[in-house]
Scaffold this motif. Structure first.
Motif, PDB file in Angstrom:
ATOM      1  N   ILE A   1       0.839  -1.197   0.000  1.00  0.00           N
ATOM      2  CA  ILE A   1       0.000   0.000   0.000  1.00  0.00           C
ATOM      3  C   ILE A   1       0.870   1.241   0.000  1.00  0.00           C
ATOM      4  CG2 ILE A   1      -1.669   1.335   1.344  1.00  0.00           C
ATOM      5  CD1 ILE A   1      -2.781  -1.392   2.328  1.00  0.00           C
ATOM      6  N   ALA A   2       1.912   1.244   0.829  1.00  0.00           N
ATOM      7  CA  ALA A   2       2.809   2.406   0.914  1.00  0.00           C
ATOM      8  C   ALA A   2       3.512   2.647  -0.415  1.00  0.00           C
ATOM      9  CB  ALA A   2       3.828   2.207   2.026  1.00  0.00           C
ATOM     10  N   ASP A   3       3.878   1.565  -1.121  1.00  0.00           N
ATOM     11  CA  ASP A   3       4.532   1.719  -2.420  1.00  0.00           C
ATOM     12  C   ASP A   3       3.603   2.354  -3.446  1.00  0.00           C
ATOM     13  OD1 ASP A   3       6.833   0.609  -1.430  1.00  0.00           O
ATOM     14  OD2 ASP A   3       6.472  -1.397  -2.266  1.00  0.00           O
ATOM     15  N   ARG A   4       2.314   2.147  -3.292  1.00  0.00           N
ATOM     16  CA  ARG A   4       1.346   2.673  -4.263  1.00  0.00           C
ATOM     17  C   ARG A   4       0.888   4.091  -3.934  1.00  0.00           C
ATOM     18  NH1 ARG A   4      -3.048  -1.711  -5.644  1.00  0.00           N
ATOM     19  NH2 ARG A   4      -3.429  -0.226  -7.293  1.00  0.00           N
ATOM     20  N   VAL A   5       1.239   4.571  -2.738  1.00  0.00           N
ATOM     21  CA  VAL A   5       0.808   5.906  -2.325  1.00  0.00           C
ATOM     22  C   VAL A   5       1.811   6.935  -2.835  1.00  0.00           C
ATOM     23  CG1 VAL A   5       0.443   7.420  -0.342  1.00  0.00           C
ATOM     24  CG2 VAL A   5      -0.401   5.073  -0.291  1.00  0.00           C
ATOM     25  N   THR A   6       1.307   7.953  -3.508  1.00  0.00           N
ATOM     26  CA  THR A   6       2.136   9.066  -3.939  1.00  0.00           C
ATOM     27  C   THR A   6       2.022  10.140  -2.866  1.00  0.00           C
ATOM     28  OG1 THR A   6       1.618   8.520  -6.226  1.00  0.00           O
ATOM     29  CG2 THR A   6       2.580  10.675  -5.802  1.00  0.00           C
ATOM     30  N   VAL A   7       3.127  10.398  -2.183  1.00  0.00           N
ATOM     31  CA  VAL A   7       3.112  11.276  -1.014  1.00  0.00           C
ATOM     32  C   VAL A   7       2.982  12.744  -1.407  1.00  0.00           C
ATOM     33  CG1 VAL A   7       4.447  11.988   1.009  1.00  0.00           C
ATOM     34  CG2 VAL A   7       4.431   9.598   0.307  1.00  0.00           C
ATOM     35  N   ALA A   8       3.569  13.139  -2.533  1.00  0.00           N
ATOM     36  CA  ALA A   8       3.598  14.561  -2.901  1.00  0.00           C
ATOM     37  C   ALA A   8       2.205  15.196  -2.943  1.00  0.00           C
ATOM     38  CB  ALA A   8       4.319  14.742  -4.228  1.00  0.00           C
ATOM     39  N   PRO A   9       1.199  14.590  -3.591  1.00  0.00           N
ATOM     40  CA  PRO A   9      -0.124  15.227  -3.581  1.00  0.00           C
ATOM     41  C   PRO A   9      -0.731  15.324  -2.188  1.00  0.00           C
ATOM     42  CG  PRO A   9      -0.048  13.464  -5.221  1.00  0.00           C
ATOM     43  CD  PRO A   9       1.227  13.404  -4.440  1.00  0.00           C
ATOM     44  N   ILE A  10      -0.438  14.330  -1.344  1.00  0.00           N
ATOM     45  CA  ILE A  10      -0.959  14.369   0.023  1.00  0.00           C
ATOM     46  C   ILE A  10      -0.280  15.491   0.787  1.00  0.00           C
ATOM     47  CG2 ILE A  10      -1.117  13.083   2.189  1.00  0.00           C
ATOM     48  CD1 ILE A  10      -1.165  10.513   0.448  1.00  0.00           C
ATOM     49  N   ALA A  11       1.043  15.574   0.663  1.00  0.00           N
ATOM     50  CA  ALA A  11       1.794  16.620   1.362  1.00  0.00           C
ATOM     51  C   ALA A  11       1.373  18.001   0.880  1.00  0.00           C
ATOM     52  CB  ALA A  11       3.287  16.414   1.153  1.00  0.00           C
ATOM     53  N   ALA A  12       1.052  18.115  -0.418  1.00  0.00           N
ATOM     54  CA  ALA A  12       0.637  19.416  -0.960  1.00  0.00           C
ATOM     55  C   ALA A  12      -0.680  19.878  -0.343  1.00  0.00           C
ATOM     56  CB  ALA A  12       0.507  19.330  -2.480  1.00  0.00           C
ATOM     57  N   ARG A  13      -1.488  18.949   0.107  1.00  0.00           N
ATOM     58  CA  ARG A  13      -2.785  19.309   0.687  1.00  0.00           C
ATOM     59  C   ARG A  13      -2.709  19.604   2.182  1.00  0.00           C
ATOM     60  NH1 ARG A  13      -7.380  15.396  -1.343  1.00  0.00           N
ATOM     61  NH2 ARG A  13      -8.592  17.024  -0.375  1.00  0.00           N
ATOM     62  N   VAL A  14      -1.549  19.335   2.789  1.00  0.00           N
ATOM     63  CA  VAL A  14      -1.400  19.570   4.230  1.00  0.00           C
ATOM     64  C   VAL A  14      -1.216  21.063   4.479  1.00  0.00           C
ATOM     65  CG1 VAL A  14       0.067  19.136   6.237  1.00  0.00           C
ATOM     66  CG2 VAL A  14      -0.428  17.289   4.639  1.00  0.00           C
TER      67      VAL A  14
END
Length: 191
Positions: free
Chosen positions: A102-115
């Motif tokens: 699951i972690a490999d499939r998660v793209t962190v950048a869009p999530i971080a951009a929304r923080v």
């Protein structure tokens, strides 16, 4: 012209026919039900079921046609979600989850951009964080690691030597300046 009793007779005959028909229907129904009951009592259902080829039956079923006739909304309306959730063993489900995949499939950048970092920072109580830090203990550990005494000894000796040399240099320049002033006043260089 028909006599008046003919109408009465016709009605009587019609009622009789209906009564006979109802009696025959009822008797026939009772006979059929009784016969079917006798047949069913003598049938070994387990033996019949054992001879049924379920695979052939399933192979002949048009699943798509069955599904097209299903009212999904009606089925969903009858589902008791709370009862289903109560029967789910969350620990078993969680044990089967591959977190790394699951972690490999998660793209962190869009999530971080929304923080909203500023929003989070605004909610942080810095005073409470600082109050929880052992500043005395932290300072003691840092001083122990850097060996401040050794640093002062090493740099202090060099600084003292440099300072002494600088003071002596200043003294010599001062002496020369005083000698020049005295020579002028006493007119020693004119001789």
């Amino acid at each position: 012209m028909m006599p008046a009793y003919a109408d009465a007779l016709a009605g009587f005959v019609a009622r009789g026919v209906r009564c006979v028909r109802d009696t025959v229907d009822s008797a026939t129904g009772a006979v059929v039900r009784g016969a079917v009951g006798l047949v069913l009592d003598r049938v070994d259902l387990d033996a019949v079921i054992a001879r049924v080829d379920i695979g052939r039956i399933v192979a002949r079923v048009d699943v798509n046609a069955v599904v097209e006739r299903v009212d999904i909304d009606a089925v969903a309306a009858r589902i008791d979600v709370a009862a289903v959730a109560d029967r789910v063993d969350v620990n078993t489900v969680a044990a089967r989850v591959d977190v790394d995949t699951i972690a490999d499939r998660v793209t962190v950048a869009p999530i971080a951009a929304r923080v909203d970092v500023n929003g989070i920072a605004d909610r942080v109580d810095i005073g409470r964080i600082i109050a929880r830090i052992d500043l005395v203990g932290l300072t003691r550990d840092v001083l122990r690691e850097i060996d401040l005494g050794r640093i002062v000894r090493e740099t202090g000796g060099g600084m003292a030597a440099d300072t002494g040399a600088a003071v002596r240099g200043i003294g010599r320049r001062g002496d020369r300046g005083v000698n020049r002033v005295a020579d002028r006043m006493l007119r020693r260089g004119d001789e």
